[in-house]
Design an enzyme around this catalytic site. Sequence first.
Site, mmCIF file in Angstrom:
data_model
loop_
_atom_site.group_PDB
_atom_site.id
_atom_site.type_symbol
_atom_site.label_atom_id
_atom_site.label_comp_id
_atom_site.label_asym_id
_atom_site.label_seq_id
_atom_site.Cartn_x
_atom_site.Cartn_y
_atom_site.Cartn_z
ATOM 1 N N TYR A 68 16.014 -118.155 19.474
ATOM 2 C CA TYR A 68 16.051 -118.747 20.428
ATOM 3 C C TYR A 68 15.134 -119.826 20.688
ATOM 4 O O TYR A 68 14.878 -119.706 21.937
ATOM 5 C CB TYR A 68 15.475 -117.165 21.226
ATOM 6 C CG TYR A 68 16.124 -115.496 21.015
ATOM 7 C CD1 TYR A 68 17.362 -115.992 20.746
ATOM 8 C CD2 TYR A 68 16.057 -114.722 21.332
ATOM 9 C CE1 TYR A 68 18.848 -114.630 20.381
ATOM 10 C CE2 TYR A 68 16.554 -113.846 21.612
ATOM 11 C CZ TYR A 68 18.110 -113.603 21.288
ATOM 12 O OH TYR A 68 18.678 -112.655 21.250
ATOM 13 N N LYS A 73 21.539 -112.264 7.157
ATOM 14 C CA LYS A 73 22.951 -111.806 6.639
ATOM 15 C C LYS A 73 22.789 -113.429 6.021
ATOM 16 O O LYS A 73 23.598 -113.922 5.667
ATOM 17 C CB LYS A 73 23.364 -112.937 7.953
ATOM 18 C CG LYS A 73 25.313 -113.212 8.262
ATOM 19 C CD LYS A 73 25.940 -111.707 8.037
ATOM 20 C CE LYS A 73 27.002 -112.628 7.500
ATOM 21 N NZ LYS A 73 27.949 -110.630 7.229
ATOM 22 N N ASP A 104 26.060 -106.688 9.038
ATOM 23 C CA ASP A 104 26.571 -106.414 10.181
ATOM 24 C C ASP A 104 26.878 -104.990 9.543
ATOM 25 O O ASP A 104 27.105 -104.037 10.869
ATOM 26 C CB ASP A 104 28.347 -107.489 9.348
ATOM 27 C CG ASP A 104 28.113 -107.349 8.456
ATOM 28 O OD1 ASP A 104 26.857 -107.074 7.474
ATOM 29 O OD2 ASP A 104 29.248 -108.106 8.240
ATOM 30 N N ASP A 156 17.365 -108.435 18.082
ATOM 31 C CA ASP A 156 17.050 -108.494 19.626
ATOM 32 C C ASP A 156 18.631 -107.400 19.710
ATOM 33 O O ASP A 156 18.344 -106.295 20.646
ATOM 34 C CB ASP A 156 17.456 -109.444 20.263
ATOM 35 C CG ASP A 156 18.082 -109.058 21.206
ATOM 36 O OD1 ASP A 156 17.453 -108.219 22.671
ATOM 37 O OD2 ASP A 156 18.124 -110.440 22.634
ATOM 38 N N ASP A 213 18.684 -102.696 21.161
ATOM 39 C CA ASP A 213 19.645 -102.446 22.152
ATOM 40 C C ASP A 213 20.604 -101.028 21.641
ATOM 41 O O ASP A 213 20.420 -99.804 22.051
ATOM 42 C CB ASP A 213 20.492 -102.873 22.673
ATOM 43 C CG ASP A 213 19.707 -103.588 23.835
ATOM 44 O OD1 ASP A 213 18.080 -104.050 23.513
ATOM 45 O OD2 ASP A 213 20.414 -104.289 24.800
HETATM 46 C C1 IPM Z 1 14.587 -109.192 25.129
HETATM 47 C C2 IPM Z 1 15.140 -108.951 26.223
HETATM 48 C C3 IPM Z 1 14.856 -110.259 26.014
HETATM 49 C C4 IPM Z 1 14.706 -111.526 24.202
HETATM 50 C C5 IPM Z 1 15.473 -111.723 27.084
HETATM 51 C C6 IPM Z 1 15.660 -111.230 27.838
HETATM 52 C C7 IPM Z 1 14.868 -112.929 26.598
HETATM 53 O O1 IPM Z 1 15.815 -109.003 25.440
HETATM 54 O O2 IPM Z 1 13.067 -108.260 24.941
HETATM 55 O O3 IPM Z 1 15.213 -107.848 24.179
HETATM 56 O O4 IPM Z 1 16.075 -111.574 23.773
HETATM 57 O O5 IPM Z 1 14.028 -111.024 23.550
HETATM 58 MN MN MN Z 2 16.823 -107.620 24.040
#
Ligand code: IPM
Ligand code: MN
Length: 330
Positions: free
Chosen positions: A125, A171, A203, A227, A231
């Site tokens: 990033y 990885k 993975d 990231d 989720d």
């Molecule tokens: C998060 C979000 C951010 C990230 C994005 C919006 C830049 O997805 O906080 O997880 O990737 O960190």
């Molecule tokens: Mn995110």
Amino acid sequence: MGGGETGSRVVCLPGDGIGPEVMAVAQRVLGEVAADLELEERHFGAAAIRATGTSLPDETLAACRSAAAVLKAPVGDPEFDAADVRPEQGMLRLRAELDVYANLRPATRGDVDLLIVRELVGGIYFGAKGVRDDGTVFDTCEYHPSQVERLARRGFQLARLRRGHVTSVDKANVLETSRMWRRVVREVAAGYADVELEDMLVDNAAMQLASSPQQFDVIVTENMFGDILSDLAAAVTGGLGVAPSASLGDGGPGIFEPVHGSAPDIAGRGVANPAAMLRSTALMLELAFGRATEARALESAVDAALGSHPVCRDREGTKKRRDRGRLQVE
Ligand code: IPM
Ligand code: MN
């Protein structure tokens, strides 16, 4: 609002989409449980681009730097998805400027109680990116060993306060940065003989998180893997609508924000679920202000509300039973 000592000043960034709605709830709660904190609002995200041309205006950054904590609602607006100046850029810059390298993302439900410690200010990033003459587009993943070392230390320290197990996700069968990551994490582990270390390829980690998440205690990993996996961890423990996060550096102000996005499709309808924002507020009370009692009370109130609230509206506006696995903010 404003003008107080660093020790009690919270900079609130209401952000975009449902951001201002969930932030208003957090501010109301803080008014009840921590009335002495001084809350001040600043422009950030798409709202800031519209008002000032940049998503992180200088005066917002200056206010954040000198605050005791930053409470942040989600940013992001489809209007700017393909624009040169995007809300997300301000978010990455704020994290880098405050050097909040350790992003704590807890995920709990039933017998699952895990904590993802995501490296937040390095990796792909933040590496070199661009377009070559032949049209090839590139993003580069770069890490210095010192970035890995400080993140790993944070992970081991946190594991000591929990069940004493660290899973380091990489990885290493493909990436140079991952091979270095694995080596440095092992070096750090030598100083924490009471904590057990396990290496896991990303993975496989995704599959394990989906199929047997209860095996994890602390997961340390690099920025992009964290990231994505956070989720997934949220999805298996109640959904993104309930997942909080705390981003911490060494000493400066932390950033406390929900994992979910700005959900523009449901913005302005008064149906956004503030659970993740409130849980992030609880993390702030505990980690930035040492107010564990108030933090626990807020967490319990959120749990009770999620367990008892009879209905919520889904994206189509129909009524559905609300439970912890079915929340509308994604
Ligand atoms: C998060 C979000 C951010 C990230 C994005 C919006 C830049 O997805 O906080 O997880 O990737 O960190
Ligand atoms: Mn995110």
